[in-house]
Design a protein around this motif. Sequence first.
Motif, PDB file in Angstrom:
ATOM      1  N   MET A   1     -17.881   7.514   0.074  1.00  0.00           N
ATOM      2  CA  MET A   1     -16.902   7.853   1.084  1.00  0.00           C
ATOM      3  C   MET A   1     -15.552   8.060   0.388  1.00  0.00           C
ATOM      4  O   MET A   1     -15.233   7.368  -0.568  1.00  0.00           O
ATOM      5  CB  MET A   1     -16.828   6.741   2.128  1.00  0.00           C
ATOM      6  N   TRP A   2     -14.804   9.006   0.892  1.00  0.00           N
ATOM      7  CA  TRP A   2     -13.475   9.303   0.362  1.00  0.00           C
ATOM      8  C   TRP A   2     -12.474   8.202   0.744  1.00  0.00           C
ATOM      9  O   TRP A   2     -12.708   7.455   1.704  1.00  0.00           O
ATOM     10  CB  TRP A   2     -12.984  10.631   0.934  1.00  0.00           C
ATOM     11  N   PRO A   3     -11.349   8.093   0.035  1.00  0.00           N
ATOM     12  CA  PRO A   3     -10.369   7.041   0.344  1.00  0.00           C
ATOM     13  C   PRO A   3      -9.889   7.068   1.795  1.00  0.00           C
ATOM     14  O   PRO A   3      -9.748   6.014   2.426  1.00  0.00           O
ATOM     15  CB  PRO A   3      -9.215   7.333  -0.624  1.00  0.00           C
ATOM     16  N   TRP A   4      -9.636   8.260   2.344  1.00  0.00           N
ATOM     17  CA  TRP A   4      -9.140   8.320   3.723  1.00  0.00           C
ATOM     18  C   TRP A   4     -10.222   7.923   4.710  1.00  0.00           C
ATOM     19  O   TRP A   4      -9.910   7.400   5.781  1.00  0.00           O
ATOM     20  CB  TRP A   4      -8.559   9.687   4.058  1.00  0.00           C
ATOM     21  N   GLY A   5     -11.481   8.114   4.367  1.00  0.00           N
ATOM     22  CA  GLY A   5     -12.565   7.641   5.223  1.00  0.00           C
ATOM     23  C   GLY A   5     -12.603   6.124   5.254  1.00  0.00           C
ATOM     24  O   GLY A   5     -12.762   5.518   6.319  1.00  0.00           O
ATOM     25  N   HIS A   6     -12.454   5.506   4.080  1.00  0.00           N
ATOM     26  CA  HIS A   6     -12.413   4.042   4.028  1.00  0.00           C
ATOM     27  C   HIS A   6     -11.220   3.495   4.807  1.00  0.00           C
ATOM     28  O   HIS A   6     -11.344   2.511   5.538  1.00  0.00           O
ATOM     29  CB  HIS A   6     -12.338   3.558   2.579  1.00  0.00           C
ATOM     30  N   LEU A   7     -10.077   4.121   4.650  1.00  0.00           N
ATOM     31  CA  LEU A   7      -8.880   3.682   5.372  1.00  0.00           C
ATOM     32  C   LEU A   7      -9.093   3.812   6.874  1.00  0.00           C
ATOM     33  O   LEU A   7      -8.736   2.910   7.638  1.00  0.00           O
ATOM     34  CB  LEU A   7      -7.663   4.500   4.923  1.00  0.00           C
ATOM     35  N   ALA A   8      -9.686   4.911   7.308  1.00  0.00           N
ATOM     36  CA  ALA A   8      -9.926   5.136   8.734  1.00  0.00           C
ATOM     37  C   ALA A   8     -10.871   4.088   9.315  1.00  0.00           C
ATOM     38  O   ALA A   8     -10.578   3.493  10.359  1.00  0.00           O
ATOM     39  CB  ALA A   8     -10.499   6.534   8.948  1.00  0.00           C
ATOM     40  N   VAL A   9     -11.987   3.846   8.643  1.00  0.00           N
ATOM     41  CA  VAL A   9     -12.950   2.857   9.130  1.00  0.00           C
ATOM     42  C   VAL A   9     -12.285   1.481   9.226  1.00  0.00           C
ATOM     43  O   VAL A   9     -12.413   0.781  10.229  1.00  0.00           O
ATOM     44  CB  VAL A   9     -14.202   2.811   8.220  1.00  0.00           C
ATOM     45  N   ALA A  10     -11.556   1.105   8.184  1.00  0.00           N
ATOM     46  CA  ALA A  10     -10.902  -0.210   8.168  1.00  0.00           C
ATOM     47  C   ALA A  10      -9.873  -0.325   9.288  1.00  0.00           C
ATOM     48  O   ALA A  10      -9.835  -1.329  10.007  1.00  0.00           O
ATOM     49  CB  ALA A  10     -10.237  -0.450   6.814  1.00  0.00           C
ATOM     50  N   TYR A  11      -9.037   0.706   9.447  1.00  0.00           N
ATOM     51  CA  TYR A  11      -7.985   0.607  10.470  1.00  0.00           C
ATOM     52  C   TYR A  11      -8.579   0.586  11.872  1.00  0.00           C
ATOM     53  O   TYR A  11      -8.135  -0.198  12.723  1.00  0.00           O
ATOM     54  CB  TYR A  11      -6.948   1.732  10.355  1.00  0.00           C
ATOM     55  N   LEU A  12      -9.563   1.430  12.124  1.00  0.00           N
ATOM     56  CA  LEU A  12     -10.158   1.447  13.460  1.00  0.00           C
ATOM     57  C   LEU A  12     -10.810   0.113  13.789  1.00  0.00           C
ATOM     58  O   LEU A  12     -10.647  -0.409  14.897  1.00  0.00           O
ATOM     59  CB  LEU A  12     -11.156   2.601  13.580  1.00  0.00           C
ATOM     60  N   LEU A  13     -11.512  -0.459  12.828  1.00  0.00           N
ATOM     61  CA  LEU A  13     -12.108  -1.778  13.038  1.00  0.00           C
ATOM     62  C   LEU A  13     -11.030  -2.831  13.288  1.00  0.00           C
ATOM     63  O   LEU A  13     -11.109  -3.619  14.233  1.00  0.00           O
ATOM     64  CB  LEU A  13     -12.954  -2.153  11.818  1.00  0.00           C
ATOM     65  N   TYR A  14     -10.001  -2.819  12.455  1.00  0.00           N
ATOM     66  CA  TYR A  14      -8.949  -3.840  12.548  1.00  0.00           C
ATOM     67  C   TYR A  14      -8.144  -3.724  13.840  1.00  0.00           C
ATOM     68  O   TYR A  14      -7.820  -4.739  14.464  1.00  0.00           O
ATOM     69  CB  TYR A  14      -8.032  -3.740  11.335  1.00  0.00           C
ATOM     70  N   THR A  15      -7.832  -2.510  14.255  1.00  0.00           N
ATOM     71  CA  THR A  15      -7.038  -2.377  15.474  1.00  0.00           C
ATOM     72  C   THR A  15      -7.836  -2.812  16.698  1.00  0.00           C
ATOM     73  O   THR A  15      -7.297  -3.435  17.613  1.00  0.00           O
ATOM     74  CB  THR A  15      -6.446  -0.960  15.645  1.00  0.00           C
ATOM     75  N   VAL A  16      -9.140  -2.532  16.716  1.00  0.00           N
ATOM     76  CA  VAL A  16      -9.983  -2.985  17.826  1.00  0.00           C
ATOM     77  C   VAL A  16     -10.027  -4.510  17.855  1.00  0.00           C
ATOM     78  O   VAL A  16      -9.857  -5.131  18.912  1.00  0.00           O
ATOM     79  CB  VAL A  16     -11.405  -2.381  17.721  1.00  0.00           C
ATOM     80  N   VAL A  17     -10.225  -5.129  16.692  1.00  0.00           N
ATOM     81  CA  VAL A  17     -10.273  -6.592  16.616  1.00  0.00           C
ATOM     82  C   VAL A  17      -8.932  -7.191  17.029  1.00  0.00           C
ATOM     83  O   VAL A  17      -8.882  -8.148  17.816  1.00  0.00           O
ATOM     84  CB  VAL A  17     -10.668  -7.056  15.195  1.00  0.00           C
ATOM     85  N   THR A  18      -7.842  -6.639  16.528  1.00  0.00           N
ATOM     86  CA  THR A  18      -6.517  -7.182  16.829  1.00  0.00           C
ATOM     87  C   THR A  18      -6.190  -7.053  18.317  1.00  0.00           C
ATOM     88  O   THR A  18      -5.705  -8.003  18.938  1.00  0.00           O
ATOM     89  CB  THR A  18      -5.442  -6.466  15.982  1.00  0.00           C
TER      90      THR A  18
END
Length: 185
Positions: free
Chosen positions: A1-18
């Motif tokens: 996965m490209w860096p922006w894909g990793h960033l997107a997955v992480a942010y979407l997961l984190y914002t939902v959890v937060t």
Amino acid sequence: MWPWGHLAVAYLLYTVVTHSRLGRPPRAVPAIALAFGSQTPDLIDKPLAWNFGILPGGRTLAHSLFVVALLVPVVLLVADRLKGRAIGVAFLIGYCSHLLADVPPRILSGEFAHAAYLLWPVLEQPPEEPVAGILDAFLHYYELGTYQWVQFGLFAVAVVAWYRDGMPGLEWAFDSLERRLGIGS
């Protein structure tokens, strides 16, 4: 996965959890720690494999669950000592989401060998095509197929979510740069 894909997955997961657990958007410093964590496995493994030839592949040491098993308690201990548990947890969410997001779609069709990196060095990875370095990987190694376009789509969704969350981390980063560079004083 490209860096922006990793960033997107992480942010979407984190914002939902937060939002679901705390009823608010992510805070600035944890969001920055999350972004850093989402890139860390590749920042370690890819140069050590592709540029220096120390590791046998770009998904080995820092992509291994054995490293995660050591990393989690160390990060939480340090975060607790520094009274920054939320920052440590955000980093770990980014780091762990990276490993899961690297599981290629071929796993869904039963090609489990492509997830062997999760148990490196106990399990060897399938051989990688040789890469001459990080720049070569970005210019020649990857192709733009459906999987890459899905990553761009995820990144676009993550940018919208980040914008709706008030762009956590952006103002903090600009303020830090201004202080360090003496701008606006």
